[in-house]
Enzyme design. Structure first.
Site, PDB file in Angstrom:
ATOM      1  N   HIS A 475       0.896  -1.315  -0.107  1.00 55.33           N
ATOM      2  CA  HIS A 475      -0.088   0.002  -0.133  1.00 55.33           C
ATOM      3  C   HIS A 475       0.999   1.288   0.021  1.00 55.33           C
ATOM      4  O   HIS A 475       0.280   2.342  -0.406  1.00 55.33           O
ATOM      5  CB  HIS A 475      -0.832  -0.103   1.121  1.00 55.33           C
ATOM      6  CG  HIS A 475      -2.199   0.803   1.103  1.00 55.33           C
ATOM      7  ND1 HIS A 475      -2.371   1.966   0.167  1.00 55.33           N
ATOM      8  CD2 HIS A 475      -3.365   0.473   1.566  1.00 55.33           C
ATOM      9  CE1 HIS A 475      -3.475   2.544   0.403  1.00 55.33           C
ATOM     10  NE2 HIS A 475      -4.387   1.585   0.927  1.00 55.33           N
ATOM     11  N   TYR A 577     -14.389   5.719   8.023  1.00 53.79           N
ATOM     12  CA  TYR A 577     -13.602   6.169   7.121  1.00 53.79           C
ATOM     13  C   TYR A 577     -14.112   5.851   5.768  1.00 53.79           C
ATOM     14  O   TYR A 577     -14.396   4.582   5.484  1.00 53.79           O
ATOM     15  CB  TYR A 577     -12.161   5.419   7.517  1.00 53.79           C
ATOM     16  CG  TYR A 577     -11.139   5.911   6.615  1.00 53.79           C
ATOM     17  CD1 TYR A 577     -10.068   6.760   7.250  1.00 53.79           C
ATOM     18  CD2 TYR A 577     -10.944   5.624   5.385  1.00 53.79           C
ATOM     19  CE1 TYR A 577      -8.970   7.126   6.397  1.00 53.79           C
ATOM     20  CE2 TYR A 577      -9.968   5.873   4.393  1.00 53.79           C
ATOM     21  CZ  TYR A 577      -8.955   6.659   4.915  1.00 53.79           C
ATOM     22  OH  TYR A 577      -7.874   7.068   4.237  1.00 53.79           O
ATOM     23  N   THR A 590      -4.982  10.530  -0.837  1.00 51.71           N
ATOM     24  CA  THR A 590      -6.214  10.217  -0.427  1.00 51.71           C
ATOM     25  C   THR A 590      -6.579  11.295   0.729  1.00 51.71           C
ATOM     26  O   THR A 590      -5.712  12.055   1.310  1.00 51.71           O
ATOM     27  CB  THR A 590      -6.355   8.804   0.144  1.00 51.71           C
ATOM     28  OG1 THR A 590      -5.485   8.781   1.467  1.00 51.71           O
ATOM     29  CG2 THR A 590      -6.112   7.736  -0.708  1.00 51.71           C
TER      30      THR A 590
END
Length: 772
Positions: A475, A577, A590
């Protein structure tokens, strides 16, 4: 491990007769072609730098400017208003001696033309940056479009008319703005209001006010200073402190997965599927290297998104450190690392400078599958090191992989273009238990056996025994939409362009001179994954088609349904979230959309409290509009959480503590959600080939007592969900929550479908879609 006979370019030994020199023609030929490829890439990069550097103009426009200036001079007119004469006067003395008067004038005109051309380019780039800094269009997408936005769209189309390269817009994208302290704190307090009691909310308000009047403004000044010189004031700290400094396992906790087609497996031959998948990925890498991919854009618009995350997609590995990990990226790699039954192989994908055909790669993969040799001691579970805590992995690496053959072997894995696992299991939906099979498929992609994936690689491909495939992605280097773009291209290229023969093998012929080049690495083990409860289910009752007819945003509809499902599952609300991109800005990643809002909670309470259908519908529309506004604000740089995060980082650098920031950043996200958008819809013909539908992907839960929910809206009539939680938490159950999501979607649709047509609002998505 299977044996490997690697050619050596040259060998020499000193003998009594002198030096015995042996040359390998085959190895030298490989070196020659590798060098040619390397120089071709350098030339291509240099050419692309020039093209990007002058965008939105073109290099050929220089010639147009030169001809125009020379033509006006020929007509005895001076377009430079005396500047050409000034340049001629300041030419070096040697040029005055060697060139005639006419030659000096021509040279001065060329210099002036070039300077004028560069000035025009800078002006165009400045105009493009100003246009891309305008974000009011986002708040008008489902309402009347202002004249300002119409003019803006026209100018943006005009400046973007020339075909751009992948990175052409990078330097024209605006920088992410730093919100004001007052706005951020106000939005934060509004977001937590439905979660706190009156006394707790009063206490949090006092903390926020105290932070604003004292420490907050001091931290804000440092943050604004960083924003002046940094390309993006969030991204580097976000990458380092959220990802690379995490010392826990990245498997399950950070890495995420992507799935194959839901209903279709193009071939049941494992080696053939691997051949086409690897080829498609390498074709994508070629497009990235040559910058031939079209820049990603906001769907339905001409607005470009930041493409910086594509740079580290291939040839990238996360390496462990004592306090922080490091992302290592190499310019190129001519092989992929392959794992099969405990053995590591190096699979060369180029021969004499050309990319191997899918059939040739299939042939080599089949040789790996047929190889009966056992793994070396410790080799089988080497990949478990990448699945566990980062500090032990760093210590093992330092102790056992710092030199010698172990280091060379590890380098081969880490420098590979990407990692491939040839799994000896079968996965997919088909069978006696389709629902259970999907759950097992998701768990396999998320963690496998914990040692048969290389979780540190930017992404790892898994090819199953029955031809099904999938991927696991690290990630820190990029977010899910970037890897989703790669995966869409891979699936479409595999199924629709490369294709298979009638007997399910890759197309093409095999050069029998090819050999498999193999490399090994060694040992260890890890554990974690058994605690993950995965549930994957396609929701087929309706999709975005029916939702849009209700004049409600599909994403808002799903997020409100998730809140209703969570309320029914846990008896309350939680901090939620939802990931939103900030790629409208340079190097943006993001931002958080706090989906559990006052409006959403009011609707859920009204529905569960037995309020009238009319009142519930009114509250739902308010919640939908509120959610859309939160999403737009997050995308346009007015989010809450990244600003608060950066203020916290500054406070740590200054060595000061903020009770407010400490409490805010320690709040658990018990419901973490993300939508996986389909970005390249033109690659899939869902109408004529409805079976070629991707399942999307998912991730593990963020909180030990929470849920992770990923969803992909497929076509007009399907939504695929991925739900995860932990077995160790007795309060969560992925299948139970999945059933609640299913019921919540149905209940809200039933509520809205019963609305009288005359009561529906006149504006919204029912109007013709605006193409910005």
């Amino acid at each position: 491990m299977a044996e490997a006979h690697q050619a050596v370019a040259f060998q020499f030994t000193i003998t009594p007769e002198g030096i015995d020199l042996q040359l390998s023609y085959q190895a030298l030929n490989q070196i020659y072609h590798s060098g040619v490829r390397s120089w071709k890439r350098r030339v291509s990069r240099m050419r692309n730098r020039v093209i990007k550097g002058v965008y939105p103009a073109s290099p050929s426009s220089w010639l147009f400017v030169v001809i125009a200036i020379l033509a006006t001079l020929y007509m005895r007119s001076d377009p430079s208003m005396g500047l050409i004469d000034k340049i001629q006067q300041h030419l070096p003395l040697s040029l005055h001696v060697s060139l005639s008067s006419q030659g000096q004038t021509m040279l001065s005109a060329l210099v002036f033309s070039t300077l004028l051309w560069l000035s025009l380019i800078l002006a165009l780039r400045f105009c493009l940056k100003l246009l891309l800094s305008y974000h009011q269009w986002m708040f008008e997408m489902h309402g009347p479009v202002s004249n300002t936005t119409k003019v803006w769209v026209t100018l943006l189309r005009l400046l973007s008319s020339r075909k751009p390269l992948l990175y052409s817009y990078q330097t024209s994208l605006p920088h992410l703005p730093v919100p004001t302290i007052k706005d951020t704190l106000s939005r934060y307090l509004q977001s937590v209001r439905p979660l706190l009691s009156d006394p707790a909310y009063k206490r949090m308000t006092e903390l926020a006010n105290g932070f604003e009047s004292n420490l907050g403004n001091r931290l804000q000044r440092y943050l604004k200073l960083k924003a002046l010189w940094a390309t993006n004031y969030v991204s580097d700290w976000w990458e380092e402190y959220i990802y690379l400094r995490s010392r826990g396992p990245i498997m399950v906790n950070s890495n995420y997965y992507g799935m194959d087609f839901l209903f279709v497996t193009p071939t049941s031959v494992q080696a053939a599927r691997a051949g086409n998948t690897i080829t498609a990925l390498l074709l994508y890498r070629r497009k990235v290297n040559r910058e031939e991919l079209k820049p990603s854009r906001v769907p339905g618009t001409v607005i470009p998104l930041c493409a910086a995350q594509y740079e580290r997609m291939f040839n990238t590995t996360r390496t462990p450190g004592l306090e922080t990990d490091v992302l290592q990226h190499w310019q190129d790699s001519e092989y992929v690392a392959v794992y099969h039954k405990g053995r590591f192989f190096r699979l060369w994908v180029y021969n004499a400078g050309r990319l191997l055909s899918p059939r040739e790669i299939e042939h080599q993969i089949q040789r790996i599958l047929d190889d009966p040799s056992p793994p070396l001691p410790g080799e089988e579970r080497l990949g478990a090191l990448t699945a566990g805590d980062r500090v032990p992995w760093h210590q093992m690496r330092k102790q056992y992989f710092s030199s010698g053959i172990n280091k060379r072997s590890l380098d081969i894995i880490e420098r590979a273009a990407f990692f491939v696992t040839l799994d000896d299991e079968e996965q997919g939906m088909k069978g006696d238990d389709p629902a259970g099979n999907l759950d097992r498929y998701a768990k396999s992609l998320l963690h496998g056996k914990c040692y048969d994936r290389w979780f540190d690689k930017s992404f790892s491909i898994v090819i199953y025994k029955n031809g099904k495939n999938g991927l696991n992605a690290e990630h820190s280097w990029a977010d899910a939409p970037t890897i989703a773009h790669l995966w869409e291209f891979t699936l479409a290229t595999d199924a629709f362009q490369l294709g298979y023969t009638d007997d399910e093998h890759c197309k093409g012929d095999v050069d029998r001179m090819l050999t498999i080049m193999i490399s090994l690495s060694c040992w260890f083990r890890c554990l974690l994954a058994d605690d993950v409860d995965c549930h994957v289910f396609p929701f087929r009752e309706f999709g975005k088609g029916r939702v849009k007819k209700l004049r409600v945003s599909p994403d808002a509809f799903i997020q409100i349904s998730l809140q209703l499902a969570y309320y029914r599952d846990r008896g309350g609300f939680c901090l939620t979230y939802e990931a939103s991109m900030t790629r409208l800005f340079r190097e943006g990643r993001t931002e958080t959309v706090r989906s559990c809002s006052n409006e959403t909670c009011a609707f859920v309470k009204a529905l569960e409290g037995g309020e009238s259908a009319e009142q519930c519908r009114r509250l739902l529309r308010l919640a939908s509009e509120g959610h859309q506004n939160l999403y737009r604000m997050a995308m346009t740089g007015a989010g809450i959480d990244r600003h608060l995060f950066c203020l916290y980082v500054v406070s740590k650098y200054l060595g000061v503590d903020s009770p407010f920031l400490k409490e805010v950043l320690s709040e658990p996200w018990r419901l973490s959600t993300s939508q996986t958008p389909i970005q390249q819809i033109e690659l899939f013909d869902i109408k004529n080939h409805p079976d070629y539908i991707s399942l999307g992907g998912g991730f593990g839960p963020v909180a030990d007592d929470g849920y992770g929910v990923s969803y992909i809206i497929v076509g007009e009539d399907m939504i695929n969900f991925h739900v995860s939680s932990k077995y160790s938490c007795k309060e969560t159950d992925s299948h139970r929550f999945g059933a609640e999501i299913h019921k919540a979607l149905q209940d809200i649709m039933a509520l809205m479908s019963a609305e009288p047509k005359s009561a529906a609002p006149s504006r919204g998505p029912s109007q013709p879609k605006k193409q910005l």
